[in-house]
Design a protein around this motif. Structure first.
Motif, PDB file in Angstrom:
ATOM      1  N   LYS A 145       0.833  -1.208   0.000  1.00 43.58           N
ATOM      2  CA  LYS A 145       0.000   0.000   0.000  1.00 43.58           C
ATOM      3  C   LYS A 145       0.864   1.254   0.000  1.00 43.58           C
ATOM      4  CE  LYS A 145      -3.951  -2.142   2.171  1.00 43.58           C
ATOM      5  NZ  LYS A 145      -4.831  -2.198   3.338  1.00 43.58           N
ATOM      6  N   ARG A 148       2.292   1.736  -3.515  1.00 46.31           N
ATOM      7  CA  ARG A 148       1.280   2.254  -4.447  1.00 46.31           C
ATOM      8  C   ARG A 148       0.980   3.726  -4.156  1.00 46.31           C
ATOM      9  NH1 ARG A 148       0.109  -3.021  -3.944  1.00 46.31           N
ATOM     10  NH2 ARG A 148      -1.432  -2.929  -2.259  1.00 46.31           N
ATOM     11  N   TYR A 179      -7.362   4.764  -5.804  1.00 51.93           N
ATOM     12  CA  TYR A 179      -6.426   4.279  -4.792  1.00 51.93           C
ATOM     13  C   TYR A 179      -7.139   4.084  -3.452  1.00 51.93           C
ATOM     14  CZ  TYR A 179      -2.725   4.169  -1.319  1.00 51.93           C
ATOM     15  OH  TYR A 179      -1.944   3.826  -0.256  1.00 51.93           O
ATOM     16  N   CYS A 183      -7.329   0.382  -2.050  1.00 53.36           N
ATOM     17  CA  CYS A 183      -6.268   0.088  -1.077  1.00 53.36           C
ATOM     18  C   CYS A 183      -6.626   0.384   0.371  1.00 53.36           C
ATOM     19  CB  CYS A 183      -5.009   0.871  -1.427  1.00 53.36           C
ATOM     20  SG  CYS A 183      -4.207   0.296  -2.911  1.00 53.36           S
TER      21      CYS A 183
END
Length: 195
Positions: A145, A148, A179, A183
């Motif tokens: 995470k 990203r 996102y 996530c």
């Protein structure tokens, strides 16, 4: 310095109201070549997060941005931009686990991103100055995470700070929404999924 700072965090003491203040300032302020060590970068990273999330001071305490910038320059001096695995592959007995070094690198990049967003500055570790592909990961968990997030935020900051052109703000917002939904937001399974 690391042990004393951990003691201060655990005990909940205010760093400014005790005899360690000068010592911490001294460690943060050393700039000679010999001080570009892994121990110092660990201290700076811990000190950065202690100051960033201190409820008494808030994230806008005086030296938080300086700590983030120091982290960026130290990762450069220690060869993190060249790739932790490449640069330190034969030095395990001196530096410890590669995973620890990679974590220091990723969290230093995170501090750089926060500093850039909060202070309206360009990234200290500039976009494209290292192989950004190492951040593209399908890993799960916190590290995945974080990677990203770094990919997304560094790209957005790069686009916002371009000297020419108009950034695609709407596209950036869509990327952020994607996102967040993929996530960070937990969605409980609907009752239909369990049947």
């Amino acid at each position: 310095g690391i042990i004393l700072l951990l003691h201060k965090i655990v005990k909940g003491c205010d760093v400014d109201d005790d005899c360690f203040t000068e010592f911490f300032c001294y460690i943060r302020g050393i700039t000679s070549g010999l001080t570009f060590s892994l121990h110092r970068i660990q201290f700076l990273l811990l000190n950065y997060f202690q100051r960033q999330f201190d409820p008494k001071r808030g994230a806008h305490a005086g030296s938080v941005h300086l700590l983030a910038e120091s982290l960026g320059s130290m990762t450069d001096m220690l060869g993190f931009r060249a790739g932790v695995q490449k640069h330190y592959k034969d030095k395990f007995e001196h530096v410890g686990l590669i995973f620890t070094l990679q974590s220091i690198w990723y969290w230093s990049l995170y501090a750089d991103v926060l500093n850039s967003f909060e202070n309206g500055k360009s990234l200290t570790v500039s976009y494209g100055s290292f192989d950004e592909e190492e951040l593209h990961s399908l890993e799960s968990g916190r590290v995945g995470k974080l990677k990203r997030f770094l990919v997304l935020s560094r790209k957005i900051l790069f686009d916002l700070n371009k000297p020419r052109g108009i950034p695609d703000i709407e596209g950036m917002l869509m990327q952020i929404d994607h996102y967040l939904s993929s996530c960070l937001l937990y969605t409980s399974p609907s009752p239909r999924d369990s049947t």
